[in-house]
Design an enzyme around this catalytic site. Structure first.
Site, PDB file in Angstrom:
ATOM      1  N   ASP B 103      12.812 -52.101  -3.592  1.00  9.76           N
ATOM      2  CA  ASP B 103      13.721 -52.684  -2.689  1.00  9.76           C
ATOM      3  C   ASP B 103      12.314 -52.715  -1.468  1.00  9.76           C
ATOM      4  OD1 ASP B 103      13.375 -49.801  -2.500  1.00  9.76           O
ATOM      5  OD2 ASP B 103      14.634 -49.678  -0.659  1.00  9.76           O
ATOM      6  N   GLU B 169      14.400 -46.775  -1.872  1.00  7.58           N
ATOM      7  CA  GLU B 169      13.239 -45.825  -1.157  1.00  7.58           C
ATOM      8  C   GLU B 169      13.176 -46.160   0.299  1.00  7.58           C
ATOM      9  OE1 GLU B 169       9.488 -44.565   0.096  1.00  7.58           O
ATOM     10  OE2 GLU B 169      10.232 -46.529   0.386  1.00  7.58           O
TER      11      GLU B 169
END
Lengths: 479, 479
Positions: B103, B169
């Site tokens: 991400d 994250e």
């Protein structure tokens, strides 16, 4: 003194037609004339037109003054007209200027309203709940109700009335000051006194006349350092942080118990005279009313008189917040590169806005120098408005006090307010006439909150009060 | 030591296929896998599927772990899968776990990007500009490029690889810690060492290995009084103002030059040893790099070593902002009824989060009591993460240092970081194995900023570095 029989006819007509007046207020509240929201600008104009229709019905001649445009939410918007009205021009009568506003604060039922804000709803104890009911549609319609009642009841109107109703009060009254200055020697030239009905009783049981307002000096203090926001993990401990500097500076402004620490700020506060001291004794105000308004017991003083004096006749300093820092819920580890703290000083006679600004600037610069920081400081006064105080012995006030006695059977409290209503000072300075604040609503009306209300009692008695005031002012010796 | 001829074949293959790797990164950057934005959640899943396709092509067996749902912007959203991969399971080889995330941070061209953030664009000096290029798509694809190169060049893969790629994250790694704990004795049970490629070189010219991270204790300090926000005109001077109290409290936390004033906080800071002191001498870092990163000259220290030590091995305290106060541009005269100040302490060995919290609570309660305010104080630690420090002499680090020498012809800097990467400590504690941070990108990549980039040089040499590290780690004496 006004004729008792005349007043009784007027009162009787008002009492008999109160449902008609409530219906009229309901029509006005249904127009969401929110001046702060570009999407509602059309509604503000609609509200202006609604008033113009009423002016026509009541034979009030009028001008709808175009005061130009403003930028809002990136759009150029036309400012709503300032409605100037004239009712009567008999050279043998006094001319009274009345001011009010037809725009309102925003309102969404989701904010916690117990009923639809744009639908005037009467509850079981006669409270008319709806946005704008008390601020300021009730009062402006009150003046018009009074005119209508005189016409319908066949009573001669006691004064020449000049009307000034604006549609931008809740958004800084854009265009108003210029218009007042421009019209001072034209539309307003024969005005003998001014009456503004746009504030509130101190409490919930006793009417008041208001003769003073605090001023305000609003400051923006910016500390800047890095060229961009930084991550506190990477840079914490290696740079001078603007937030640290700003917080230390702001900690030196005022003590927890409200003492302003900026040298010079308290020097020009007018002494409390014995005469003024006396006026506090009879005032209808109890500490529990303050505690109920603040919804806590965190009041600074344990007695009423100190509380009122702190609100009305002594300066105060409040820190409002910080622009540019992290302000959302949750945790963000930003090290903001530029932060602007905002605080304001409420000022009183004989403090001068320019002197306030220079004291603040000098103090903050000296304190900032002591920090030894490599950051930069900038101090700006965003706006400054002088305090206002009038004489409660002027015939305009004496007439209003007489009117209160006639309608409410009691002497009004003589109050001041802690906030500012800048137009008060503008009228006083531009026309050089006495200005009176004559409120209709109660202290708990919640003008800018959810569930704003105007008690039916206050609306109906207030309509009588405004009319009676005009009779008393007509009868007053204006020398 | 790894076989030079083997490595040269690997290097040569990587060099010849670099455009292919850049095209692969371009495909990945084109998927806007922003985990913080509900509207992009589908794209995060798309990115996960894109990696799964690559796993399949490369014969990596995998599990896509479903870690449940989260609430975001009022919606219940499925969390993106944590991709667990296994490549090889030869009992004679070491097993290395590599971690990364697929991400990315949000990006809008209007924020000031010089090119479309979701279109990887190479500039004239070989910088591959695009959101996620360096954080962390370049590194995770680097591992996969290395696997592919071994397959295509017919080189035996030197270790068993375990992969852990998450998709949350940038949004608190939701679900990751639980999964690591759950899989510690299952999927991760044979792991000998861990390598995370998700940080950066200190500067722009020299690779580094990272062996320490500061911890963080994040505090929310709430002062509340009135039951609702008040108007400063009406109430200023008559109530205890929560902002005044909070500002005074926060002014006592830290000095402008960064000294933490809370008693006890500095007591447990590990002494600087001579051995550690030595490591700072060779580090490639210049003050002008700091000044260029902070875009100002507001650095606290005038020398590099003090600056690095302040960032890496001493605690710092930063004030982030205030929730509940006025934070918008312009002037608002609110007196906020409840304000929550946020600050955090970056902690270092041997500070303990629980002790930090108790020092902070004790200090703030004592200081608040001194104010004599009727308001209420509440102190919360929103999260606490311990600092992490590893031994740069462990074989995992020695192997990585050897790999740096092979690829870059220089010894790496041994660095720590000022921020925290919580997964580092989770892996170390859950698996009880050495964890190495082996960055691919440069200090100026701008991971969370506009114009995030990864130099083509770093991407290609980084792919070589990751592969070479696996060869060196395979050859290392793991005793």
């Amino acid at each position: 003194m006004a004729n008792t029989e005349t007043l009784n006819r007027f009162f009787s007509y008002v009492d008999q037609n109160q449902d008609h007046y409530v219906a009229r207020l309901r029509e006005a509240v249904a127009i969401p004339s929110v001046s702060a929201d570009a999407d509602h600008r059309e509604d503000v104009f609609r509200m202006g037109n609604w008033l113009i229709e009423l002016f026509k019905q009541l034979n009030i001649s009028y001008e709808a003054a175009d005061v130009g445009t403003q930028m809002l939410d990136g759009k150029t918007l036309k400012l709503p007209p300032i409605l100037l009205g004239t009712y009567g021009n008999d050279p043998n009568k006094k001319t009274i200027l009345v001011y009010g506003h037809y725009d309102v604060q925003p309102a969404l039922i989701e904010d916690g309203w117990s009923s639809e804000p744009w639908k005037l709803t009467e509850d079981s104890i006669g409270r008319l709940v709806g946005r704008g009911s008390s601020d300021d549609k009730g009062p402006i319609i009150g003046w018009l109700n009074a005119i209508e009642a005189h016409q319908k009841a066949g009573i001669e109107f006691p004064v020449n009335l000049k009307i000034c109703f604006e549609g931008m009060e809740e958004s800084g009254s854009e265009g108003l000051d210029d218009l007042i200055l421009r019209e001072a020697n034209r539309y307003f030239k024969d005005v003998d006194a001014v009456c503004i009905s746009d504030n509130y009783w101190l409490g919930v049981t006793k009417p008041c006349l208001t003769y003073g307002l605090r001023g305000i000096s609003y400051f923006k203090v910016t500390v800047s350092g890095p060229g961009r926001d930084l991550h506190s993990g990477v840079f914490g401990g290696t740079v001078y942080e603007p937030m640290t500097d700003l917080i230390i500076l702001f900690s030196k402004l005022v003590t927890p118990d409200g003492k302003i620490l900026i040298p010079g700020i308290n020097d020009d506060v007018a002494e409390l005279t014995n005469e003024e001291k006396e006026t506090y004794k009879s005032i209808d105000f109890k500490l529990h009313e303050l505690q109920s308004a603040i919804e806590s017991q965190t009041n600074l003083f344990d007695n009423e008189i100190q509380t009122l004096q702190a609100r009305w006749r002594y300066p105060s300093l409040s820190i409002h917040g910080i622009e540019g820092a992290f302000s959302a819920p949750g945790a963000k580890t930003v090290l903001p590169c530029k932060v602007s703290g905002k605080f304001s000083i409420r000022s009183v006679p004989n403090m001068d806005p320019d002197k306030i600004t220079s004291c603040v600037e000098k103090f903050l610069k000296e304190e900032f120098a002591k920090l030894g920081s490599k950051n930069k400081l900038n101090v700006e006064c965003l706006h400054g408005a002088k305090s206002w105080v009038s004489s409660p012995n002027h015939w305009n006030f004496v007439a209003a006090a007489e009117a209160v006695e006639k309608v409410f059977n009691c002497k009004p409290d003589m109050t001041r307010e802690g906030g500012s209503i800048p137009v008060t000072l503008t009228f006083q300075d531009a026309l050089n006439k006495n200005v009176l604040l004559l409120p209709m609503g109660r202290g708990d009306d919640g003008a800018h909150s959810t569930n704003e209300k105007l008690d039916r009692f206050n609306y109906i008695q207030g309509t009588k009060l405004l009319g009676t005031y005009l009779h008393e002012v007509a009868a007053a010796k204006s020398t």
